[in-house]
Design a protein around this motif. Structure first.
Motif, PDB file in Angstrom:
ATOM      1  N   TRP A  95       0.842  -1.198   0.000  1.00 20.15           N
ATOM      2  CA  TRP A  95       0.000   0.000   0.000  1.00 20.15           C
ATOM      3  C   TRP A  95       0.874   1.243   0.000  1.00 20.15           C
ATOM      4  O   TRP A  95       1.845   1.326   0.756  1.00 20.15           O
ATOM      5  N   LEU A  96       0.517   2.192  -0.854  1.00 29.32           N
ATOM      6  CA  LEU A  96       1.180   3.486  -0.913  1.00 29.32           C
ATOM      7  C   LEU A  96       0.214   4.592  -0.510  1.00 29.32           C
ATOM      8  O   LEU A  96      -1.007   4.439  -0.657  1.00 29.32           O
ATOM      9  N   GLN A  97       0.778   5.683  -0.026  1.00 26.83           N
ATOM     10  CA  GLN A  97      -0.019   6.861   0.320  1.00 26.83           C
ATOM     11  C   GLN A  97       0.061   7.872  -0.821  1.00 26.83           C
ATOM     12  O   GLN A  97       1.151   8.225  -1.274  1.00 26.83           O
ATOM     13  N   LEU A  98      -1.108   8.341  -1.268  1.00 28.80           N
ATOM     14  CA  LEU A  98      -1.213   9.326  -2.347  1.00 28.80           C
ATOM     15  C   LEU A  98      -1.862  10.587  -1.782  1.00 28.80           C
ATOM     16  O   LEU A  98      -3.010  10.908  -2.057  1.00 28.80           O
ATOM     17  N   ASP A  99      -1.108  11.315  -0.973  1.00 27.77           N
ATOM     18  CA  ASP A  99      -1.712  12.411  -0.217  1.00 27.77           C
ATOM     19  C   ASP A  99      -2.206  13.553  -1.098  1.00 27.77           C
ATOM     20  O   ASP A  99      -3.097  14.308  -0.686  1.00 27.77           O
ATOM     21  N   GLN A 100      -1.657  13.727  -2.302  1.00 23.92           N
ATOM     22  CA  GLN A 100      -2.165  14.781  -3.185  1.00 23.92           C
ATOM     23  C   GLN A 100      -3.640  14.572  -3.552  1.00 23.92           C
ATOM     24  O   GLN A 100      -4.340  15.529  -3.890  1.00 23.92           O
ATOM     25  N   ASN A 101      -4.114  13.343  -3.452  1.00 26.22           N
ATOM     26  CA  ASN A 101      -5.519  13.081  -3.793  1.00 26.22           C
ATOM     27  C   ASN A 101      -6.476  13.709  -2.796  1.00 26.22           C
ATOM     28  O   ASN A 101      -7.689  13.775  -3.044  1.00 26.22           O
ATOM     29  N   MET A 102      -5.967  14.180  -1.669  1.00 29.63           N
ATOM     30  CA  MET A 102      -6.816  14.894  -0.727  1.00 29.63           C
ATOM     31  C   MET A 102      -7.444  16.124  -1.366  1.00 29.63           C
ATOM     32  O   MET A 102      -8.539  16.558  -0.975  1.00 29.63           O
ATOM     33  N   THR A 145      -2.986  -2.270 -10.052  1.00 31.92           N
ATOM     34  CA  THR A 145      -3.137  -1.419  -8.872  1.00 31.92           C
ATOM     35  C   THR A 145      -4.606  -1.082  -8.669  1.00 31.92           C
ATOM     36  O   THR A 145      -5.408  -1.141  -9.612  1.00 31.92           O
ATOM     37  N   VAL A 146      -4.943  -0.717  -7.437  1.00 27.26           N
ATOM     38  CA  VAL A 146      -6.280  -0.243  -7.107  1.00 27.26           C
ATOM     39  C   VAL A 146      -6.123   1.059  -6.338  1.00 27.26           C
ATOM     40  O   VAL A 146      -5.498   1.082  -5.273  1.00 27.26           O
ATOM     41  N   GLU A 147      -6.655   2.134  -6.883  1.00 25.68           N
ATOM     42  CA  GLU A 147      -6.566   3.436  -6.224  1.00 25.68           C
ATOM     43  C   GLU A 147      -7.848   3.691  -5.436  1.00 25.68           C
ATOM     44  O   GLU A 147      -8.959   3.559  -5.970  1.00 25.68           O
ATOM     45  N   SER A 148      -7.702   4.050  -4.188  1.00 26.78           N
ATOM     46  CA  SER A 148      -8.842   4.327  -3.312  1.00 26.78           C
ATOM     47  C   SER A 148      -8.550   5.592  -2.525  1.00 26.78           C
ATOM     48  O   SER A 148      -7.773   5.573  -1.567  1.00 26.78           O
ATOM     49  N   ASP A 149      -9.144   6.701  -2.973  1.00 30.56           N
ATOM     50  CA  ASP A 149      -8.948   7.994  -2.329  1.00 30.56           C
ATOM     51  C   ASP A 149      -7.449   8.292  -2.230  1.00 30.56           C
ATOM     52  O   ASP A 149      -6.792   8.401  -3.267  1.00 30.56           O
ATOM     53  N   THR A 150      -6.889   8.395  -1.038  1.00 31.06           N
ATOM     54  CA  THR A 150      -5.471   8.738  -0.885  1.00 31.06           C
ATOM     55  C   THR A 150      -4.596   7.503  -0.694  1.00 31.06           C
ATOM     56  O   THR A 150      -3.497   7.607  -0.145  1.00 31.06           O
ATOM     57  N   THR A 216      -3.684   1.997   6.808  1.00 29.81           N
ATOM     58  CA  THR A 216      -4.079   2.707   5.586  1.00 29.81           C
ATOM     59  C   THR A 216      -5.155   3.749   5.853  1.00 29.81           C
ATOM     60  O   THR A 216      -6.045   3.963   5.029  1.00 29.81           O
ATOM     61  N   LEU A 217      -5.081   4.423   6.988  1.00 27.34           N
ATOM     62  CA  LEU A 217      -6.027   5.513   7.207  1.00 27.34           C
ATOM     63  C   LEU A 217      -5.943   6.510   6.054  1.00 27.34           C
ATOM     64  O   LEU A 217      -4.850   6.902   5.651  1.00 27.34           O
ATOM     65  N   PRO A 218      -7.078   6.950   5.520  1.00 19.38           N
ATOM     66  CA  PRO A 218      -7.019   7.973   4.478  1.00 19.38           C
ATOM     67  C   PRO A 218      -6.483   9.285   5.034  1.00 19.38           C
ATOM     68  O   PRO A 218      -6.583   9.553   6.232  1.00 19.38           O
ATOM     69  N   TYR A 219      -5.930  10.075   4.164  1.00 23.69           N
ATOM     70  CA  TYR A 219      -5.361  11.360   4.569  1.00 23.69           C
ATOM     71  C   TYR A 219      -6.482  12.391   4.640  1.00 23.69           C
ATOM     72  O   TYR A 219      -7.007  12.836   3.619  1.00 23.69           O
ATOM     73  N   VAL A 415      11.345  10.411  17.088  1.00 21.50           N
ATOM     74  CA  VAL A 415      10.439   9.421  17.684  1.00 21.50           C
ATOM     75  C   VAL A 415       9.215   9.357  16.780  1.00 21.50           C
ATOM     76  O   VAL A 415       8.425  10.299  16.718  1.00 21.50           O
ATOM     77  N   GLY A 416       9.053   8.261  16.075  1.00 17.56           N
ATOM     78  CA  GLY A 416       8.118   8.183  14.952  1.00 17.56           C
ATOM     79  C   GLY A 416       6.682   7.924  15.341  1.00 17.56           C
ATOM     80  O   GLY A 416       6.111   6.889  14.980  1.00 17.56           O
ATOM     81  N   PHE A 417       6.069   8.864  16.037  1.00 19.22           N
ATOM     82  CA  PHE A 417       4.660   8.730  16.403  1.00 19.22           C
ATOM     83  C   PHE A 417       3.775   8.649  15.152  1.00 19.22           C
ATOM     84  O   PHE A 417       4.110   9.182  14.095  1.00 19.22           O
ATOM     85  N   ASP A 418       2.635   8.026  15.316  1.00 18.84           N
ATOM     86  CA  ASP A 418       1.626   7.943  14.263  1.00 18.84           C
ATOM     87  C   ASP A 418       0.732   9.178  14.375  1.00 18.84           C
ATOM     88  O   ASP A 418      -0.236   9.199  15.120  1.00 18.84           O
ATOM     89  N   GLU A 419       1.068  10.211  13.603  1.00 19.50           N
ATOM     90  CA  GLU A 419       0.319  11.467  13.684  1.00 19.50           C
ATOM     91  C   GLU A 419      -1.119  11.323  13.200  1.00 19.50           C
ATOM     92  O   GLU A 419      -1.987  12.088  13.606  1.00 19.50           O
ATOM     93  N   ARG A 420      -1.365  10.386  12.296  1.00 19.24           N
ATOM     94  CA  ARG A 420      -2.728  10.265  11.754  1.00 19.24           C
ATOM     95  C   ARG A 420      -3.697   9.764  12.807  1.00 19.24           C
ATOM     96  O   ARG A 420      -4.865  10.118  12.801  1.00 19.24           O
ATOM     97  N   ARG A 421      -3.240   8.923  13.711  1.00 21.00           N
ATOM     98  CA  ARG A 421      -4.119   8.411  14.758  1.00 21.00           C
ATOM     99  C   ARG A 421      -3.926   9.147  16.083  1.00 21.00           C
ATOM    100  O   ARG A 421      -4.885   9.357  16.812  1.00 21.00           O
ATOM    101  N   ASP A 422      -2.711   9.502  16.391  1.00 26.33           N
ATOM    102  CA  ASP A 422      -2.385  10.050  17.720  1.00 26.33           C
ATOM    103  C   ASP A 422      -1.704  11.401  17.579  1.00 26.33           C
ATOM    104  O   ASP A 422      -0.563  11.592  18.009  1.00 26.33           O
TER     105      ASP A 422
END
Length: 652
Positions: A95-102, A145-150, A216-219, A415-422
């Protein structure tokens, strides 16, 4: 800290009291109930909050060749991601992140905001992915590939083995760069040209971890969660532009003038700021470079991300950063002419240098070859080795935003916190450490920190937090970041989270226990991915305290706090009993100040366990001391919602 000094007091005894009826809003069994933390204990994450003996983490190394089209305001790129699967699992997809799709009109991010922008007015077409291939087992093939939002799923032609299996993903892509609406990245015009702040500018690997597998939380604009690796990237721009990028410039002979190279070498040995390109020199030799292009090559190692800024309107200055152990780095600032000024961006490099040096000594050594501050259209955003701040920032706001954004180098870049969740770990931890920088810099020139992230109204932080604690709609800190509305984002994610660490350090553990534990947490989890439960368990173990009541009260709920002195009475043996109550669900240690008739006073430290089996208790004062008043929290250090009941005076 007062805890150690008061621990030796033996003249005062704590006794239970049934003289005051139980307060319904405080339940000792609930406050001190066993706490089941959400994160697992296993061989990967230990019960002590440390990485376990079977710790693993996947790795993503990048090579990227990008071209900036300033006529179309677009960026295109060729990317190779070397991915190492260190997990014990076999993977059939990536899985890749495509943040520009936001920025697409019908993205989940826009849906979450409740608005669909018009094309070209707050939206773009996002990424165009032109080619995806994988190189595996000596073969390079196109893949479905399958693209789903970001997010982009890559279906592998053959499974990727665990415990060190490797694969390389090759992509071609392009996108239109958002204007000012880009927020965290954007482009905009300035007096002498344009500035492009480029972040989220390449497809990035999602994290596969031991907690969720593929995360894979969406951006939805809640920042990032990324694995670590080494980055080599090449950015081709018009020849008259300067590129400031994360990491170290690899080809100065090809892209810098002889004057710029000479001045940069001088800056690398100077504790004072050196002008590489003065505001009056903007353009200069670069304007005479013609209409061709130059390619800037940067490299950054052991990082989770890179960003860059490109402009034909940059002034540029730099100074040496001196780090523990004799290492050095470079503090650098890039800004348009209109940002210059003695109390504006002329001081930016000084702010960067001091922040990195001080935080390196206090918490953990800065690991990268440069720390860069950019004045551009994407204001108030951080990336490894580079931050974007405001063109018009000056004075206190410029210092505070610089210290805060550079402070993010420690959380979540090291310190690599998960900013998307926390997001509270990212923003709150960083707000906590940058309050120290305000006190440290230039003998407290900008202290105390009182901006929108800490004490939003400019007053005492423990009073500023009271409306949030009293608000039934306010979310607990430990909420999914995407669910926290803008109303509560700063008050909870930044302010309450930071204040929780202040209270833990100053009022619960004391600096002598907190500081070494906090430093060791950073060192153990540097370039790794700790979760909230890891932090809670580590602080319990390392500081030697079961803090379940604190994690529950401050982080898992939005509890209020109220303690009261309700009575001063003589005892049959000629002494005095001072009755104290805990009236609200939150519990904390508190100081009781006893004033005597001879003008002296005594501070008695009441631990949280004062209320572990009761809602009220009596503090016994031996015979021979004449009590005239008793005050809880006399120095106003705790978030007590009703201070009117904190003091009783005899005859008063």
């Amino acid at each position: 800290m007062r805890i150690g000094r008061l621990a030796g007091m033996t003249a005062l005894l704590m006794t239970g009291s049934a003289a005051v009826a139980a307060t319904p809003s405080y339940d000792p069994r609930a406050a001190f109930a066993p706490l089941d933390l959400p994160g697992p204990i296993n061989a990967v994450r230990s019960g002590s909050g440390q990485p376990g003996p079977s710790w693993w983490q996947n790795r993503a190394d990048y090579q990227i060749h990008a071209t900036l089209d300033t006529a179309a305001h677009a960026l295109s790129g060729e990317e190779a991601i070397s991915y190492t699967n260190n997990s014990p699992d076999t993977l059939d997809v990536l899985w890749l992140q495509l943040d520009q799709n936001m920025y697409r009109p019908h993205s989940r991010s826009h849906a979450a905001d409740g608005a669909v922008p018009r094309r070209g007015d707050g939206s773009t077409d996002g990424y165009t992915i032109e080619r995806v291939e994988v190189e595996q087992g000596g073969r390079r093939v196109a893949v479905p590939t399958v693209e789903s939002d970001t997010r982009l799923q890559i279906r592998l032609p053959a499974p990727l083995a665990g415990k060190g299996g490797k694969i390389t993903v090759h992509l071609s892509y392009r996108f239109v760069i958002p204007g000012a609406f880009g927020g965290r990245m954007a482009w905009g015009k300035v007096k002498d040209g344009a500035i492009y702040d480029l972040a989220q500018w390449y497809p990035r690997m999602a994290v596969y971890d031991d907690v969720r597998g593929w995360d894979t939380l969406p951006y939805l604009a809640q920042e990032f969660y990324l694995d670590y690796g080494d980055f080599d990237y090449w950015v081709t721009v018009p020849a008259d532009m300067i590129v400031a990028g994360s990491g170290a410039l690899q080809n100065p002979q090809e892209v810098l003038t002889a004057t710029e190279r000479s001045r940069l070498a001088q800056a690398a040995a100077s504790d004072s700021t050196v002008k590489i390109v003065a505001p009056a020199e903007i353009g200069g030799d670069r304007t005479r470079a013609g209409t061709g292009t130059k390619t800037w090559h940067y490299r950054m190692e052991n990082t989770r991300d890179v960003a860059f800024s490109a402009s034909d309107a940059f002034a540029w200055d730099a100074a040496r950063i001196t780090l523990p152990g004799g290492r050095t780095s470079l503090a650098m600032s890039y800004y348009p002419a209109e940002s210059a000024g003695a109390q504006a961006w002329d001081r930016s490099t000084q702010y960067v240098k001091d922040t990195v040096e001080t935080m390196s000594k206090r918490w953990y050594p800065y690991p990268w070859p440069a720390a860069i501050n950019i004045a551009g259209p994407a204001s108030g955003m951080e990336y490894p080795g580079i931050v974007f701040d405001g063109i018009t920032d000056k004075g206190k706001p410029l210092f505070w935003i610089t210290a805060h954004e550079i402070g993010h180098s420690w959380f979540p870049m090291i310190v690599g916190f998960d900013e998307r969740r926390d997001a509270w770990m990212d923003e709150g931890f960083n707000t906590f450490i940058d309050t120290f920088e305000s006190e440290d810099f230039h003998h407290g020139e900008y202290a105390p920190k009182r901006d929108s992230e800490f004490a939003p109204g400019g007053g005492n932080p423990v009073d500023e937090i009271l409306p949030i604690l009293a608000d039934p709609q306010a979310p607990p800190i430990l909420s999914r970041a995407d669910t926290v509305t803008e109303t509560y984002r700063h008050p909870v994610t930044y302010f309450k989270s930071a204040l929780g660490l202040v209270l833990l350090r100053d009022e619960i553990l004391g600096p002598e226990r907190f500081d070494p534990a906090f430093r060791r947490f950073i060192a153990l989890w540097a370039f790794k991915h700790p979760k909230p439960s890891d932090f809670f368990r580590f602080m319990d173990s390392e500081a030697g305290e079961d803090l379940s009541w604190w994690w529950r009260g401050w982080y898992l709920t939005n509890a209020t706090y109220d303690v009261a002195v309700t009575k001063i009475a003589a005892t049959p043996n000629g002494g005095t009993a001072i009755t104290v109550e805990n009236r609200d669900p939150l519990v904390m240690p508190v100081t009781l100040r006893v004033d005597y008739a001879d003008g002296s006073h005594e501070d008695i430290r009441l631990p949280a366990e004062t209320w572990i089996r009761q809602t009220a208790g009596d503090i016994a004062i031996p015979a021979g001391r004449h009590v005239v008043a008793a005050t809880l929290d006399p120095d106003h250090r705790l978030p007590d919602r009703d201070r009117s009941n904190n003091r009783i005076a005899i005859g008063g």
